[in-house]
Design a protein around this motif. Sequence first.
Motif, mmCIF file in Angstrom:
data_model
loop_
_atom_site.group_PDB
_atom_site.id
_atom_site.type_symbol
_atom_site.label_atom_id
_atom_site.label_comp_id
_atom_site.label_asym_id
_atom_site.label_seq_id
_atom_site.Cartn_x
_atom_site.Cartn_y
_atom_site.Cartn_z
ATOM 1 N N THR A 36 0.855 -1.195 0.000
ATOM 2 C CA THR A 36 0.000 0.000 0.000
ATOM 3 C C THR A 36 0.894 1.249 0.000
ATOM 4 O OG1 THR A 36 -0.089 -0.207 2.375
ATOM 5 C CG2 THR A 36 -1.939 -1.131 1.145
ATOM 6 N N GLY A 37 0.323 2.384 0.319
ATOM 7 C CA GLY A 37 1.067 3.645 0.230
ATOM 8 C C GLY A 37 0.757 4.297 -1.101
ATOM 9 N N SER A 38 1.240 5.504 -1.306
ATOM 10 C CA SER A 38 0.907 6.199 -2.550
ATOM 11 C C SER A 38 1.743 5.710 -3.729
ATOM 12 C CB SER A 38 1.052 7.708 -2.373
ATOM 13 O OG SER A 38 2.212 7.993 -1.637
ATOM 14 N N THR A 39 2.943 5.202 -3.470
ATOM 15 C CA THR A 39 3.835 4.824 -4.581
ATOM 16 C C THR A 39 3.255 3.743 -5.498
ATOM 17 O OG1 THR A 39 5.657 5.398 -3.103
ATOM 18 C CG2 THR A 39 6.239 4.262 -5.148
ATOM 19 N N PRO A 40 2.657 2.660 -4.984
ATOM 20 C CA PRO A 40 2.198 1.604 -5.901
ATOM 21 C C PRO A 40 0.935 1.943 -6.704
ATOM 22 C CG PRO A 40 2.163 0.823 -3.607
ATOM 23 C CD PRO A 40 2.440 2.267 -3.574
ATOM 24 N N TYR A 80 -5.979 -0.974 5.115
ATOM 25 C CA TYR A 80 -5.277 -1.347 3.886
ATOM 26 C C TYR A 80 -6.123 -2.302 3.043
ATOM 27 C CZ TYR A 80 -0.962 1.080 5.186
ATOM 28 O OH TYR A 80 -0.014 2.034 5.481
ATOM 29 N N GLY A 132 7.164 -0.813 -1.219
ATOM 30 C CA GLY A 132 7.547 0.589 -1.225
ATOM 31 C C GLY A 132 8.621 0.721 -0.154
ATOM 32 N N ILE A 133 8.961 1.939 0.201
ATOM 33 C CA ILE A 133 9.935 2.133 1.285
ATOM 34 C C ILE A 133 9.547 3.380 2.065
ATOM 35 C CG2 ILE A 133 11.544 3.402 -0.238
ATOM 36 C CD1 ILE A 133 13.873 2.102 1.398
ATOM 37 N N GLY A 134 9.636 3.307 3.377
ATOM 38 C CA GLY A 134 9.378 4.488 4.195
ATOM 39 C C GLY A 134 10.601 5.399 4.192
ATOM 40 N N HIS A 138 11.846 1.798 6.285
ATOM 41 C CA HIS A 138 11.012 0.632 6.607
ATOM 42 C C HIS A 138 10.438 -0.013 5.344
ATOM 43 C CE1 HIS A 138 7.286 3.400 7.116
ATOM 44 N NE2 HIS A 138 6.933 2.542 6.188
ATOM 45 N N PHE A 141 5.648 -2.771 7.487
ATOM 46 C CA PHE A 141 5.726 -1.907 8.670
ATOM 47 C C PHE A 141 6.885 -2.375 9.554
ATOM 48 C CE2 PHE A 141 1.210 -0.105 8.409
ATOM 49 C CZ PHE A 141 1.658 1.199 8.231
ATOM 50 N N THR A 161 6.654 7.403 11.104
ATOM 51 C CA THR A 161 5.727 6.730 10.178
ATOM 52 C C THR A 161 4.298 7.196 10.428
ATOM 53 O OG1 THR A 161 7.183 4.831 9.966
ATOM 54 C CG2 THR A 161 4.854 4.445 9.508
ATOM 55 N N ASN A 165 2.041 9.065 7.570
ATOM 56 C CA ASN A 165 0.765 8.513 7.107
ATOM 57 C C ASN A 165 -0.446 9.302 7.614
ATOM 58 O OD1 ASN A 165 2.097 6.588 5.639
ATOM 59 N ND2 ASN A 165 1.965 5.014 7.210
ATOM 60 N N ARG A 167 -1.472 12.001 6.700
ATOM 61 C CA ARG A 167 -2.176 12.673 5.598
ATOM 62 C C ARG A 167 -3.406 11.901 5.121
ATOM 63 N NH1 ARG A 167 2.175 9.964 3.255
ATOM 64 N NH2 ARG A 167 1.855 9.112 1.154
ATOM 65 N N LYS A 202 12.671 10.143 -0.661
ATOM 66 C CA LYS A 202 13.112 8.765 -0.449
ATOM 67 C C LYS A 202 14.614 8.584 -0.705
ATOM 68 C CE LYS A 202 8.977 7.399 0.550
ATOM 69 N NZ LYS A 202 8.046 6.628 -0.244
HETATM 70 N N1 LIG Z 1 3.203 0.325 5.317
HETATM 71 C C1 LIG Z 1 3.364 1.200 4.217
HETATM 72 C C2 LIG Z 1 4.615 0.813 3.445
HETATM 73 O O1 LIG Z 1 4.428 -0.471 2.851
HETATM 74 C C3 LIG Z 1 4.914 1.857 2.388
HETATM 75 O O2 LIG Z 1 6.063 1.466 1.648
HETATM 76 C C4 LIG Z 1 5.152 3.192 3.046
HETATM 77 C C5 LIG Z 1 5.550 4.300 2.072
HETATM 78 O O3 LIG Z 1 4.420 4.840 1.485
HETATM 79 P P1 LIG Z 1 4.405 5.893 0.309
HETATM 80 O O4 LIG Z 1 4.535 5.092 -0.938
HETATM 81 O O5 LIG Z 1 3.092 6.561 0.430
HETATM 82 O O6 LIG Z 1 5.552 6.797 0.522
HETATM 83 O O7 LIG Z 1 3.934 3.550 3.687
HETATM 84 C C6 LIG Z 1 3.408 2.667 4.671
HETATM 85 O O8 LIG Z 1 4.130 2.832 5.837
#
Ligand SMILES: N[C@@H]1[C@@H](O)[C@H](O)[C@@H](COP(=O)(O)O)O[C@@H]1O
Length: 265
Positions: A36-40, A80, A132-134, A138, A141, A161, A165, A167, A202
């Motif tokens: 999840t997250g905005s990147t995918p 999620y 994705g990556i925090g 991370h 999680f 984190t 998140n 937002r 990032k």
């Molecule tokens: N658990 C999710 C991660 O899996 C994701 O990689 C991260 C980054 O999200 P974004 O792609 O919005 O930066 O957000 C959350 O913490």
Amino acid sequence: MQIVILKDATEVAQYGANIFIEQIKNKANSVIGLATGSTPVALYQELIKKNQQDEVSFAEVSSFNLDEYLGLKGEHPQSYRHFMTEQLFNHINIVNSNTHVPPGDAVNPVLACNEYEEKIVQAGGIDVQLLGIGRNGHIGFNEPSSGLTSRTRVKTLTQATIDDNARFFAEDEYQPHLSITMGIGTILDSNKVVLLATGEGKADAIKDMVEGPLAAICPASALQLHRDAVIVIDEAAASKLSDTEFYKHIESENQKLLAQLANLN
Ligand SMILES: N[C@@H]1[C@@H](O)[C@H](O)[C@@H](COP(=O)(O)O)O[C@@H]1O
């Protein structure tokens, strides 16, 4: 690690989506790991487009998501599970019962974590895991200090984190501080991992993951141990790497080798 540096977020999404599409074309009943997250989101839009154009079918595909907020039911708009339903599952021909997200409303979360691990094994393991990556490095999680061989478990989120998140949550809305996440060991068991990152925010995490030491302080650095980890990033996310020209050169040589191999067939 295969480091793929592309112009922008659109190219990153297309490159990442193609890996999943090729995987499913080669094995109709693939087991895919999702994030999840905005990147995918842009990658999911590519998958939706290709599914609707009949270029790829998810009819036999199973999916396992990386993580879920503990304390939110699947119907909760910030869960999620809900995110995946809205961003992907509702728009492709995947069978709902073949989609798995850790249960955020589990009465016994510890048991639920063990059951999640068992389900992955019963499905035959994950063929390709999306990540994705925090900003703090991370994955899922798995926050800094996570065990590098950890399995699916309950994790406490860092304030960083939670702030990143925030937002997605309304100002006065309850925001969980706990999660259920696949462990780093669970992620490393996937046959292939594809990590996407875009934007300057990032860049530090990408540098630590690719060029830093293998260390629990940067959970994503564990991917240095994976035999088939593809890191797909845009120029901005790559901007702090020490030698981007070298990584681009390796990738162009990789592509030449692949073309040569394709000619043999
Ligand atoms: N658990 C999710 C991660 O899996 C994701 O990689 C991260 C980054 O999200 P974004 O792609 O919005 O930066 O957000 C959350 O913490």
